[in-house]
Design a protein around this motif. Structure first.
Motif, mmCIF file in Angstrom:
data_model
loop_
_atom_site.group_PDB
_atom_site.id
_atom_site.type_symbol
_atom_site.label_atom_id
_atom_site.label_comp_id
_atom_site.label_asym_id
_atom_site.label_seq_id
_atom_site.Cartn_x
_atom_site.Cartn_y
_atom_site.Cartn_z
ATOM 1 N N SER A 1 58.099 70.656 63.064
ATOM 2 C CA SER A 1 57.415 70.106 62.090
ATOM 3 C C SER A 1 58.272 68.864 61.377
ATOM 4 N N LEU B 1 51.926 73.071 62.410
ATOM 5 C CA LEU B 1 50.052 72.529 62.534
ATOM 6 C C LEU B 1 50.287 72.790 60.887
ATOM 7 N N ALA B 2 50.698 74.163 60.784
ATOM 8 C CA ALA B 2 49.663 73.631 58.912
ATOM 9 C C ALA B 2 50.928 73.341 58.184
ATOM 10 N N GLN C 1 50.384 69.755 57.929
ATOM 11 C CA GLN C 1 49.072 69.841 56.780
ATOM 12 C C GLN C 1 49.605 69.112 56.088
ATOM 13 N N GLU C 2 50.808 70.465 55.311
ATOM 14 C CA GLU C 2 50.743 70.412 53.515
ATOM 15 C C GLU C 2 51.520 68.954 53.297
ATOM 16 N N ASP D 1 48.915 61.248 57.541
ATOM 17 C CA ASP D 1 47.973 61.241 58.775
ATOM 18 C C ASP D 1 47.753 62.119 59.968
ATOM 19 N N LEU D 2 46.894 63.050 60.556
ATOM 20 C CA LEU D 2 47.426 63.659 61.656
ATOM 21 C C LEU D 2 46.957 63.603 62.783
ATOM 22 N N ARG E 1 42.630 69.012 67.941
ATOM 23 C CA ARG E 1 42.096 69.370 67.035
ATOM 24 C C ARG E 1 40.451 68.146 67.213
ATOM 25 N N GLU F 1 39.622 66.004 64.227
ATOM 26 C CA GLU F 1 40.577 64.322 64.308
ATOM 27 C C GLU F 1 41.335 63.848 65.343
#
Lengths: 362, 362
Positions: A76, A102-103, A106-107, A111-112, A147, A149
Motif C-alpha cells: 500500500s 486496498l483498505a 482507502q484510509e 484518489d484511487l 472497482r 471507480e
C-alpha cells in the motif's frame, strides 16, 4: 521479439525486481516493450537488469502503467507513492492478498481511480530475480480486482499487460478473491505445515513407511516462513473463518475416535471422509483427480533412454499420453512411470505394452 | 515362471481374494507356486481364479503358509479359524493395523506362535480382484510384526513370501508399526479429507484459482469411506494422540491469526510454518522433496510424439532424467514437463534445450 502482437505501448515501470517483478520485466521485454526497473536494493536491480528484465528507471520516460511487485507489507505504501509520483499512470500490484492493501490505501484519502489491484496465480519454489522467467505467467489465471471507480480504460490496460504475459485475466472483487485464496491456498498451506510439523520428532523407521499420500499432503510445507507470515497476516479473517470450520470437523472426528464403538461414531467418521470425497471431486480436472483418464504404471529401468523408448513405443501403438508422472522407488533399480490414457484405449495399452515386454506395476 | 528363484515351497493358501489377496496370488503364480484361493464371495473367488491368481482351495493339499487378506474387522476371526483348521501352517495377515487384531487374538487364549502379522505398504486407488497385479508389491516396504513367541522358522517363511513378491521385509513391533502408520498414513488421510470437505460448498470461481498446492494436499481425500472407517477405528488411540497435538498447534495458530498485531503473533505463525519445514525435510528423498536434483519446466505442445521427442533430445544431450512429471494446464494447447536433473548439468540443460527451440516455463 514480437512487437506487433503486443497490446501495450511502453514504457512499463516495474517496482520491485524479485521473482514476480523480474518475470514481468522479462515477459514484456520478450515482446519488445520498454521496461523501467526500480528496486530498493541496488543489487537486485542490477541483477534483474543483467538478466534482461529491463533497464534501471532513470526518470527520462514517463510510464503509462506501473506494476508494483514488492513484499505484501509494503504494497500500500509503494502504490500510494507511485500514484503520487506518476499522476497520469495506471498502477497495479501483484500481491496475493487484495483487501488489506486496498483498505490501507482507502484510509489515505487518495484518489484511487487509477489503482487496479491484481494477483497472478503463479510462482516458483525459489524467489529472487535469478529465478525469474519470461514464461512464468503463461496459461495461469491472473485475478483483476477492478472497482466501480476505475475507468474501463485503466482496467483494460492492466488486462492488456496480463494478456501480453500469456495469462488469463479473471475479474473478481477483492473480498471474493481473498476468500477464494484463503480456501484454495492459505488454509491448505496451514493444514500441510501443521501435518508436516508432526513428522519432525518421529523416528527414521516410521518415516521409512511414508508413501505418496503423506508426501503429497506435506509437499507445500517446504514454503518460506517469512513470506507466509505476511500472506497469512494480511488475510487472517478469511483464513480464520475456514480454519474454525475445519477445527469443528476435527473435534467432531476426535470425539468419534475417542470412543469408536459408541453409537454414531463410525457414521461420524464415514461422513467426514465422504465429505472430503465431495470436496476433492469439485476441483477442476487435473493430475490425480482427472476422471476423464485412466492410468497405468509401467516399470522403467533406471538407464538413460528407457523412458524415451517407452514413449516412442506408445507413439507406435498410436496411444496418446494424457498425463505422465515418473518416480523412482528408493533403492530400486527402476522408476515407475504413471501414464494416463483415455479409458477406451486403456485395456489395449495394457495388453500391447505387456506383449512388448514392459512390466506393469500396481 | 521362475520356479528355481522361489524361496517358498507351495502350496500357499490365500484367504480373501480382493486387491491384496489376488495380487499375492498373481505374484506367487508368476513364480510357479501353487496358490489355493478362498473367499466368502463365490463371485470374487471365481473372478480371482479367472485372472490367474490361483485355484479354488478344494482341501486336497495342506498349505505350509496362509495369507489372510480380508477386511480389517474380520482379520482376527479369520486368523483364529485358519490356525485351528490348519494346525501345521504359519498364518500371516496383511491388514494395515497390527495391534488391534493381535489383541483380539490374544483374548481367545489360542497358541499364537504360528501367527506372524504383516503389512505391505502397497495399494491402488481401485480395489477388488480385477485391480490385482502380480507386481503390486515390487520395491515396497512390507512390515513384519514378529513376536518373541514366534519360532524363527515361522518368521522366515513370511519373509520368504515377501521376498518372492519383490517387496522389502521390515521387522517392526505391532505398536511401533501402528504409531508409524498413524503418523505417515492415517493422520494425513484425515487432514486431507477435512481440508477437502471445506471445498465442497465453495463457488466454481473460487475453485478455479486452485493450483497444485491444494490439489496435492487433497489428493488422497478421494479415498473410500467404508475402508477408512475400519482402518481409523482399528488404530484410533495412536491417531488421536497425533491429532490432539495437531489440534493444539492449530489452536495456537488460530489465536495468533485472531490478533495478528499482538506481541508474539507473527513469531507464532512463523514458528508453525518453520516447524513444517523441518518435518517435511525429514521425509526420505523422493519427488518434490528431493534436494539431490534440480528441476526445470519445459513446455511441450499437446501433440502425440512431442514428449518422446523431448526425451530423445535429452538423451542426445547426454542428460539423464532423474524424475519427470507432466501436466496439462487447463485449456492450454501444451503440457508442462517438469524434469529433475543433477544440479551440475542443470545450466547446460537449460541452455541446450533453449538453443534447440524448446520453451522453458517458470
Amino acid at each position: 521479439m514480437n512487437e506487433s502482437a503486443s497490446r501495450l505501448a511502453g514504457p512499463v515501470r516495474v517496482v520491485g525486481a524479485g521473482l514476480l517483478g523480474a518475470s514481468v520485466g522479462l515477459g514484456l521485454r520478450a515482446r519488445g516493450i520498454d521496461v523501467l526497473l526500480a528496486d530498493a536494493s541496488p543489487a537486485h536491480l542490477r541483477l534483474a537488469a543483467d538478466y534482461g528484465a529491463g533497464r534501471p528507471d532513470d526518470g527520462g520516460a514517463e510510464p503509462a502503467l506501473i506494476v508494483v511487485a514488492v513484499p505484501p507489507d509494503l504494497v500500500s505504501r509503494v502504490v500510494a507513492d507511485e500514484l503520487a509520483a506518476h499522476p497520469a499512470a495506471v498502477v497495479t500490484d501483484v500481491a496475493s492478498v487484495k483487501g488489506a492493501p486496498l483498505a490501507e490505501l482507502q484510509e489515505t484519502g487518495l484518489d484511487l481511480s487509477r489503482y487496479v489491484g491484481s494477483h497472478p496465480l503463479a510462482g516458483r519454489e525459489r524467489g529472487g530475480p535469478s529465478a525469474a522467467r519470461a514464461d512464468l505467467f503463461i496459461g495461469r489465471p491472473w485475478v483483476v480486482s477492478a472497482r466501480p471507480e476505475n475507468p474501463r480504460s485503466a482496467v483494460n490496460l492492466v488486462e492488456a499487460l496480463i494478456l501480453d504475459l500469456g495469462a488469463t485475466p479473471i475479474e473478481m472483487a477483492a473480498a471474493d478473491h481473498d476468500a477464494a485464496v484463503a480456501l484454495v491456498s492459505h488454509a491448505p498451506q496451514i493444514v500441510s505445515s501443521l501435518m508436516a510439523k508432526r513428522l519432525a520428532d518421529s523416528t527414521d523407521a516410521a518415516l521409512g513407511l511414508a508413501g505418496q499420500g503423506v508426501r503429497d499432503v506435506t509437499r507445500i510445507a517446504a514454503s518460506e516462513p517469512e513470506l507466509w507470515v505476511q500472506i497469512l497476516g494480511a488475510n487472517a479473517p478469511a483464513i480464520v473463518q475456514i480454519l474454525r470450520a475445519y477445527r469443528d470437523d476435527l473435534d467432531h472426528l476426535l470425539t468419534a475416535l475417542d470412543d469408536v464403538d459408541a453409537a454414531g461414531s463410525r457414521r461420524a467418521i464415514a461422513e467426514e471422509i465422504a465429505g472430503g470425497n465431495v470436496g476433492v471431486g469439485r476441483l477442476p480436472g487435473k493430475h490425480g483427480q482427472d476422471k476423464r483418464f485412466r492410468s497405468l504404471i509401467v516399470m522403467v529401468d533406471d538407464r538413460p533412454g528407457e523412458l524415451a523408448r517407452l514413449l516412442a513405443e506408445l507413439g507406435e501403438l498410436d496411444v496418446n499420453l494424457e498425463d505422465l508422472r515418473l518416480e523412482h522407488s528408493p533403492g530400486a533399480p527402476f522408476g515407475l512411470a504413471e501414464i494416463a490414457v483415455l479409458p477406451e484405449v486403456w485395456q489395449r495399452t495394457v495388453t500391447d505394452l505387456t506383449d512388448r515386454g514392459w512390466r506393469l506395476a500396481g
